[in-house]
Design an enzyme around this catalytic site. Structure first.
Site, PDB file in Angstrom:
ATOM      1  CB  SER A  15      -1.020   0.035   1.076  1.00  0.00           C
ATOM      2  OG  SER A  15      -0.326   0.563   2.377  1.00  0.00           O
ATOM      3  CB  ILE A  17       5.241   5.644   0.178  1.00  0.00           C
ATOM      4  CG1 ILE A  17       4.631   6.872   0.612  1.00  0.00           C
ATOM      5  CG2 ILE A  17       6.596   5.904  -0.479  1.00  0.00           C
ATOM      6  CD1 ILE A  17       5.482   7.432   1.837  1.00  0.00           C
ATOM      7  CB  SER A 138       9.384  10.359   8.660  1.00  0.00           C
ATOM      8  OG  SER A 138       8.657  11.414   9.292  1.00  0.00           O
ATOM      9  CE1 TYR A 151       6.908   6.447  11.266  1.00  0.00           C
ATOM     10  CE2 TYR A 151       6.461   8.909  11.482  1.00  0.00           C
ATOM     11  CZ  TYR A 151       6.496   7.926  10.770  1.00  0.00           C
ATOM     12  OH  TYR A 151       6.610   8.080   9.423  1.00  0.00           O
TER      13      TYR A 151
HETATM   14  N1  LIG Z   1       2.394   8.708   4.862  1.00  0.00           N
HETATM   15  C1  LIG Z   1       3.385   9.550   5.360  1.00  0.00           C
HETATM   16  O1  LIG Z   1       2.593  10.514   5.649  1.00  0.00           O
HETATM   17  C2  LIG Z   1       4.788   9.359   5.555  1.00  0.00           C
HETATM   18  C3  LIG Z   1       5.589  10.350   5.844  1.00  0.00           C
HETATM   19  C4  LIG Z   1       6.837  10.121   6.293  1.00  0.00           C
HETATM   20  C5  LIG Z   1       7.254   8.791   6.150  1.00  0.00           C
HETATM   21  N2  LIG Z   1       6.532   7.804   5.972  1.00  0.00           N
HETATM   22  C6  LIG Z   1       7.024   6.311   5.933  1.00  0.00           C
HETATM   23  O2  LIG Z   1       6.857   5.527   4.646  1.00  0.00           O
HETATM   24  C7  LIG Z   1       6.518   4.336   4.925  1.00  0.00           C
HETATM   25  C8  LIG Z   1       5.624   3.907   3.973  1.00  0.00           C
HETATM   26  O3  LIG Z   1       4.393   4.237   4.894  1.00  0.00           O
HETATM   27  P1  LIG Z   1       2.824   4.565   4.067  1.00  0.00           P
HETATM   28  O4  LIG Z   1       2.568   5.754   4.474  1.00  0.00           O
HETATM   29  O5  LIG Z   1       2.885   4.115   2.636  1.00  0.00           O
HETATM   30  O6  LIG Z   1       1.959   3.757   5.009  1.00  0.00           O
HETATM   31  P2  LIG Z   1       1.070   2.696   4.803  1.00  0.00           P
HETATM   32  O7  LIG Z   1       0.150   2.697   3.472  1.00  0.00           O
HETATM   33  O8  LIG Z   1       0.399   1.935   5.832  1.00  0.00           O
HETATM   34  O9  LIG Z   1       1.923   1.259   4.204  1.00  0.00           O
HETATM   35  C9  LIG Z   1       2.830   0.503   5.474  1.00  0.00           C
HETATM   36  C10 LIG Z   1       3.490  -0.536   4.543  1.00  0.00           C
HETATM   37  O10 LIG Z   1       4.321  -1.216   5.472  1.00  0.00           O
HETATM   38  C11 LIG Z   1       3.983  -2.519   5.575  1.00  0.00           C
HETATM   39  N3  LIG Z   1       4.358  -3.089   6.701  1.00  0.00           N
HETATM   40  C12 LIG Z   1       3.815  -2.800   8.067  1.00  0.00           C
HETATM   41  N4  LIG Z   1       4.326  -3.686   9.125  1.00  0.00           N
HETATM   42  C13 LIG Z   1       5.067  -4.590   8.362  1.00  0.00           C
HETATM   43  C14 LIG Z   1       5.596  -5.752   8.993  1.00  0.00           C
HETATM   44  N5  LIG Z   1       5.631  -5.935  10.400  1.00  0.00           N
HETATM   45  N6  LIG Z   1       6.229  -6.304   8.179  1.00  0.00           N
HETATM   46  C15 LIG Z   1       6.339  -6.163   6.717  1.00  0.00           C
HETATM   47  N7  LIG Z   1       5.560  -4.919   6.204  1.00  0.00           N
HETATM   48  C16 LIG Z   1       5.001  -4.327   6.990  1.00  0.00           C
HETATM   49  C17 LIG Z   1       2.564  -2.506   5.202  1.00  0.00           C
HETATM   50  O11 LIG Z   1       2.195  -3.796   4.605  1.00  0.00           O
HETATM   51  P3  LIG Z   1       1.314  -4.964   5.304  1.00  0.00           P
HETATM   52  O12 LIG Z   1       0.152  -4.435   6.250  1.00  0.00           O
HETATM   53  O13 LIG Z   1       0.672  -5.748   4.371  1.00  0.00           O
HETATM   54  O14 LIG Z   1       2.481  -5.727   6.207  1.00  0.00           O
HETATM   55  C18 LIG Z   1       2.337  -1.559   4.262  1.00  0.00           C
HETATM   56  O15 LIG Z   1       2.842  -2.226   2.888  1.00  0.00           O
HETATM   57  C19 LIG Z   1       6.846   4.127   6.188  1.00  0.00           C
HETATM   58  O16 LIG Z   1       8.064   3.768   6.595  1.00  0.00           O
HETATM   59  C20 LIG Z   1       6.614   5.553   7.026  1.00  0.00           C
HETATM   60  O17 LIG Z   1       6.949   5.659   8.033  1.00  0.00           O
HETATM   61  C21 LIG Z   1       5.305   7.927   5.748  1.00  0.00           C
END
Ligand SMILES: NC(=O)c1ccc[n+]([C@@H]2O[C@H](COP(=O)([O-])OP(=O)(O)OC[C@H]3O[C@@H](n4cnc5c(N)ncnc54)[C@H](OP(=O)(O)O)[C@@H]3O)[C@@H](O)[C@H]2O)c1
Length: 262
Positions: A15, A17, A138, A151
């Site tokens: 999902s 990014i 982040s 976090y």
């Molecule tokens: N969105 C923002 O505003 C933002 C800002 C700064 C940084 N980030 C960083 O960007 C990255 C991606 O986040 P996102 O925003 O795309 O959120 P997201 O849509 O919730 O995606 C998170 C991803 O991490 C995977 N994940 C979570 N726990 C896991 C585990 N134990 N083992 C393997 N995979 C796992 C999830 O897959 P499953 O649930 O299928 O395992 C999912 O594919 C993260 O590191 C987040 O901290 C996001």
């Protein structure tokens, strides 16, 4: 075709990014490995990809599942050119309320899981004569922010680890580290964030809703990786906070304590 025939392994590709990164790397000619826990969501992502794409389902906190996945990846492609450490979860709780299990779970996924996979792939990159490792930190990897104590700590820890790794690597290793620091990106991250007791926050934050799209964020991440940048901040006005923290710290504390954190 910036990444033609490069083998790119993206964690958290089910999902947000990570999913957007998978599509854009595929469009740039990469051969993919996509990983996360939810196999059905990885299958959905794979259906939108026309280039070679291997699904390796894993829980990043489970060393056995990482070992199995690394063996399968090497057996399939014989090398990893680029590892994109993207899997992660966030938090929505005050320090004073947050239970230890939440601190530990966030560190297990965001920090220990990420470095564990990296350390398993690094020897193959060295033996292969080079590679690139990207990590999605982040803006809170560079500052504190309300309701994000664990976090922010996990993302700060990634900076310490990956900056050290870059310093330890010798030019002949030909391995480059890129630390990506997004601000608010519109994904499911707030749905999957943990409350004080480890339950799911389960809703889209107003701030998240207004964030940059995952597609634009992924475009900027690909550009940074292709240019072998060391550290890149990605977002809207939210990334100004990082510069305020560095150059105008009093202004940073004034603003960051007043910004609505959800
Ligand atoms: N969105 C923002 O505003 C933002 C800002 C700064 C940084 N980030 C960083 O960007 C990255 C991606 O986040 P996102 O925003 O795309 O959120 P997201 O849509 O919730 O995606 C998170 C991803 O991490 C995977 N994940 C979570 N726990 C896991 C585990 N134990 N083992 C393997 N995979 C796992 C999830 O897959 P499953 O649930 O299928 O395992 C999912 O594919 C993260 O590191 C987040 O901290 C996001």
């Amino acid at each position: 075709m910036l990444f033609r025939d490069k083998v790119v392994w993206i964690t958290g590709a089910s999902s947000g990014i990570g999913e957007a990164l998978a599509y854009q790397f595929a469009n740039q000619g990469a051969k993919l490995i996509i990983s996360a826990r939810r196999e059905d969501e990885l299958q959905r992502v794979k259906q939108n990809i026309s280039s070679e794409c291997l699904i390796l389902t894993l829980d990043i906190t489970d060393s056995t599942s990482l070992e199995t996945a690394v063996n399968a990846a090497i057996k399939h492609y014989n090398k990893i050119d680029i590892l994109v450490n993207n899997a992660g979860i966030s938090q929505r709780s005050l320090v004073v309320d947050t239970q230890e299990l939440v601190d530990r779970k966030i560190m297990e996924i965001n920090y220990f899981g990420t470095i564990n996979l990296t350390k398993r792939i690094l020897p193959y990159m060295i033996a292969n004569g080079g590679g690139q490792i990207a990590v999605i930190s982040s803006i809170v990897g560079a500052m504190g922010f309300p309701l994000r104590s664990a976090y922010a700590a996990s993302k700060h820890a990634l900076h310490g680890f990956f900056e050290t790794l870059q310093l330890e690597l010798k030019p002949e290793h030909n391995i480059f580290i890129t630390i990506l620091c997004p601000g608010r990106i519109k994904t499911n991250i707030s749905y999957n964030a943990l409350n004080y007791d480890g339950s799911l926050y389960g809703k889209m934050d107003a701030g998240q809703e207004k964030g940059m799209s995952a597609d634009i964020c992924a475009q900027k991440i690909l550009r940074a990786i292709s240019q072998k940048k060391r550290e890149v901040y990605i977002g809207g006005t939210d990334i100004l906070l990082v510069y305020f923290k560095r150059y105008l710290p009093r202004l940073f504390y004034w603003i960051a304590s007043r910004v609505k954190p959800t």
